[in-house]
Scaffold this motif. Structure first.
Motif, PDB file in Angstrom:
ATOM      1  N   ARG A  59      11.524  18.172  16.781  1.00  0.00           N
ATOM      2  CA  ARG A  59      10.432  18.585  15.769  1.00  0.00           C
ATOM      3  C   ARG A  59       9.241  19.446  16.477  1.00  0.00           C
ATOM      4  O   ARG A  59       8.759  20.241  15.904  1.00  0.00           O
ATOM      5  CB  ARG A  59       9.817  17.569  15.132  1.00  0.00           C
ATOM      6  N   LYS A 152       4.091  20.114  12.790  1.00  0.00           N
ATOM      7  CA  LYS A 152       2.646  19.171  13.190  1.00  0.00           C
ATOM      8  C   LYS A 152       1.762  19.815  14.151  1.00  0.00           C
ATOM      9  O   LYS A 152       1.908  19.768  15.062  1.00  0.00           O
ATOM     10  CB  LYS A 152       3.700  18.085  13.868  1.00  0.00           C
ATOM     11  N   TYR A 157      -4.618  18.757  10.883  1.00  0.00           N
ATOM     12  CA  TYR A 157      -5.066  17.583  10.675  1.00  0.00           C
ATOM     13  C   TYR A 157      -6.528  17.601  10.458  1.00  0.00           C
ATOM     14  O   TYR A 157      -7.256  16.432  10.238  1.00  0.00           O
ATOM     15  CB  TYR A 157      -4.900  16.710  12.129  1.00  0.00           C
ATOM     16  N   GLU A 186       1.705  13.427   0.495  1.00  0.00           N
ATOM     17  CA  GLU A 186       1.887  12.626   1.459  1.00  0.00           C
ATOM     18  C   GLU A 186       0.709  12.031   1.762  1.00  0.00           C
ATOM     19  O   GLU A 186      -0.352  12.322   1.086  1.00  0.00           O
ATOM     20  CB  GLU A 186       2.485  13.216   2.694  1.00  0.00           C
ATOM     21  N   GLY A 189      -1.646  10.563   6.978  1.00  0.00           N
ATOM     22  CA  GLY A 189      -0.577  10.517   8.451  1.00  0.00           C
ATOM     23  C   GLY A 189       0.576   9.816   8.165  1.00  0.00           C
ATOM     24  O   GLY A 189       1.372   9.281   8.913  1.00  0.00           O
ATOM     25  N   ILE A 212       9.982  11.823  10.557  1.00  0.00           N
ATOM     26  CA  ILE A 212      11.105  10.942  11.440  1.00  0.00           C
ATOM     27  C   ILE A 212      11.412   9.523  10.824  1.00  0.00           C
ATOM     28  O   ILE A 212      12.425   9.222  10.465  1.00  0.00           O
ATOM     29  CB  ILE A 212      11.009  11.101  12.669  1.00  0.00           C
ATOM     30  N   THR A 213      10.453   8.909  10.388  1.00  0.00           N
ATOM     31  CA  THR A 213      10.326   7.591   9.707  1.00  0.00           C
ATOM     32  C   THR A 213      11.097   7.614   8.228  1.00  0.00           C
ATOM     33  O   THR A 213      11.812   6.996   7.892  1.00  0.00           O
ATOM     34  CB  THR A 213       9.132   6.935   9.650  1.00  0.00           C
ATOM     35  N   THR A 249       5.502   6.785  12.081  1.00  0.00           N
ATOM     36  CA  THR A 249       5.799   6.367  13.530  1.00  0.00           C
ATOM     37  C   THR A 249       4.533   5.493  13.694  1.00  0.00           C
ATOM     38  O   THR A 249       5.025   4.332  14.385  1.00  0.00           O
ATOM     39  CB  THR A 249       5.760   7.626  14.358  1.00  0.00           C
TER      40      THR A 249
HETATM   41  N1  PMP Z   1       2.977  12.993   6.959  1.00  0.00           N
HETATM   42  C1  PMP Z   1       1.944  13.282   8.031  1.00  0.00           C
HETATM   43  C2  PMP Z   1       0.905  14.125   7.443  1.00  0.00           C
HETATM   44  C3  PMP Z   1       1.926  12.790   9.153  1.00  0.00           C
HETATM   45  O1  PMP Z   1       0.938  13.057  10.334  1.00  0.00           O
HETATM   46  C4  PMP Z   1       2.995  11.856   9.619  1.00  0.00           C
HETATM   47  C5  PMP Z   1       2.827  11.237  10.968  1.00  0.00           C
HETATM   48  N2  PMP Z   1       3.643  12.002  11.897  1.00  0.00           N
HETATM   49  C6  PMP Z   1       3.854  11.665   8.711  1.00  0.00           C
HETATM   50  C7  PMP Z   1       3.987  12.092   7.653  1.00  0.00           C
HETATM   51  C8  PMP Z   1       5.258  10.649   9.204  1.00  0.00           C
HETATM   52  O2  PMP Z   1       6.068  11.367  10.151  1.00  0.00           O
HETATM   53  P1  PMP Z   1       6.736  10.483  11.009  1.00  0.00           P
HETATM   54  O3  PMP Z   1       7.573   9.625  10.483  1.00  0.00           O
HETATM   55  O4  PMP Z   1       7.642  11.586  11.980  1.00  0.00           O
HETATM   56  O5  PMP Z   1       5.897   9.720  11.905  1.00  0.00           O
END
Ligand code: PMP
Length: 294
Positions: A59, A152, A157, A186, A189, A212-213, A249
């Motif tokens: 990713r 990402k 952010y 979403e 984070g 990824i989660t 994560t």
């Molecule tokens: N959405 C956002 C905006 C995030 O920052 C994250 C954390 N990386 C996630 C979703 C979840 O992603 P992951 O499961 O890959 O950590």
């Protein structure tokens, strides 16, 4: 996050964090033009294991591609370097942060060069069974036609920080953001899942980070024979849901107590989210071998 003994990895070298520096004229520092990852390592009975390391570095590469940031590294070497970094810092349950950043260039054109930093710090597994209080943010997730939201990128952010700060000031744990069309996107984070009538629902890809989660939850649903549907979700869907949880994560699987004045009534321990939470824990700690299927 670091002390005088902390070691970081920077462009192939392991060095002390306190002796490292970055250029103050960097494009990343000035414009948020950088890509990063958030990864976890767990102390398991098989030793220290980085959960889905390859998916995270894939990713990272994809985020760079989407933002025209070069990615001249071998991902296997980066994974090996990350394991070495954990060893050098004697970390067990850790959070790992790779960051691709751009070299000095004050212009708004392609980077003059790139570096990769990997740092890590001890981070206890599991926030426990604390249920989160969410509020729907006044901030929307940015339109993916303005910035690739599936990447990402550091600059994305700023939106997350604004939304989280506003939510915290109002007394909430987390902000839930809608997309530019008013559909549920979403958290700042983490991704969201809703439970309704024994099924799970999650927003489809397009305007969210492909977590990824989130992918792992979908895989666990297959193993546990839970129907999981990806679709556009509305505020009405949040109201009608039986329960809900966030996943990420850092967040892992965290139940939601309420979203503004919507309160989820059934006990968390009776929800599908709780079943997923336990399965996720067993998976990352390698207590069960779901890998045959995943
Ligand atoms: N959405 C956002 C905006 C995030 O920052 C994250 C954390 N990386 C996630 C979703 C979840 O992603 P992951 O499961 O890959 O950590």
């Amino acid at each position: 996050y670091y002390n005088s003994n902390t070691i970081i990895y920077l462009d192939g070298q392991f060095e002390k964090a306190v002796n490292s520096s970055t250029d103050l004229y960097g494009q990343s520092l000035h414009y948020g033009y950088a890509a990063f990852e958030g990864i976890r390592a767990y102390k398991t009975h098989n030793g220290n294991r980085i959960f889905k390391a390859a998916a995270h570095f894939d990713r990272l590469e994809r985020s760079c591609q989407l933002a025209n940031i070069p990615f001249p590294w071998d991902k296997q070497e980066l994974i090996a370097a990350t394991y070495k970094l954990l060893q050098l810092n004697k970390l067990k349950d850790a959070y790992i942060r790779p960051l691709v950043f751009c070299h000095p260039n004050m212009k708004l054109n392609e980077p003059s060069g790139v570096s990769i930093l990997i740092c890590a710090w001890e981070w206890d597994a599991y926030s426990g069974n604390k249920l989160l209080k969410l509020t729907v943010s006044d901030y929307e997730r940015p339109n993916p036609k303005s910035i690739p939201m599936e990447a990402k990128l550091s600059g994305n952010y700023v939106n997350s920080i604004l939304a989280t700060t506003a939510a915290n000031i109002k007394g909430y744990d987390e902000a839930l953001l809608l997309d530019m069309h008013g559909f549920v996107a979403e958290a700042s984070g983490a991704n969201i899942f809703l439970e309704k009538d024994g099924k799970l629902f999650t927003p489809s890809l397009g305007n969210i980070l492909p977590g990824i989660t989130r992918a792992t939850v979908k895989e666990l649903c297959t193993v546990l024979d839970i129907e999981c549907i990806e679709k556009k979700l509305t505020i009405e869907d949040l109201k009608n849901a039986d329960s809900a949880f966030l996943c990420g994560t850092a967040t892992e699987i965290a139940g939601i107590a309420s979203i503004d004045d919507i309160v989820y009534r059934p006990l968390w321990r009776e929800s599908l989210g709780y079943t997923i939470q336990r399965a996720y824990k067993n998976l990352v700690l390698e207590k069960v071998n779901y890998e045959v299927i995943i």
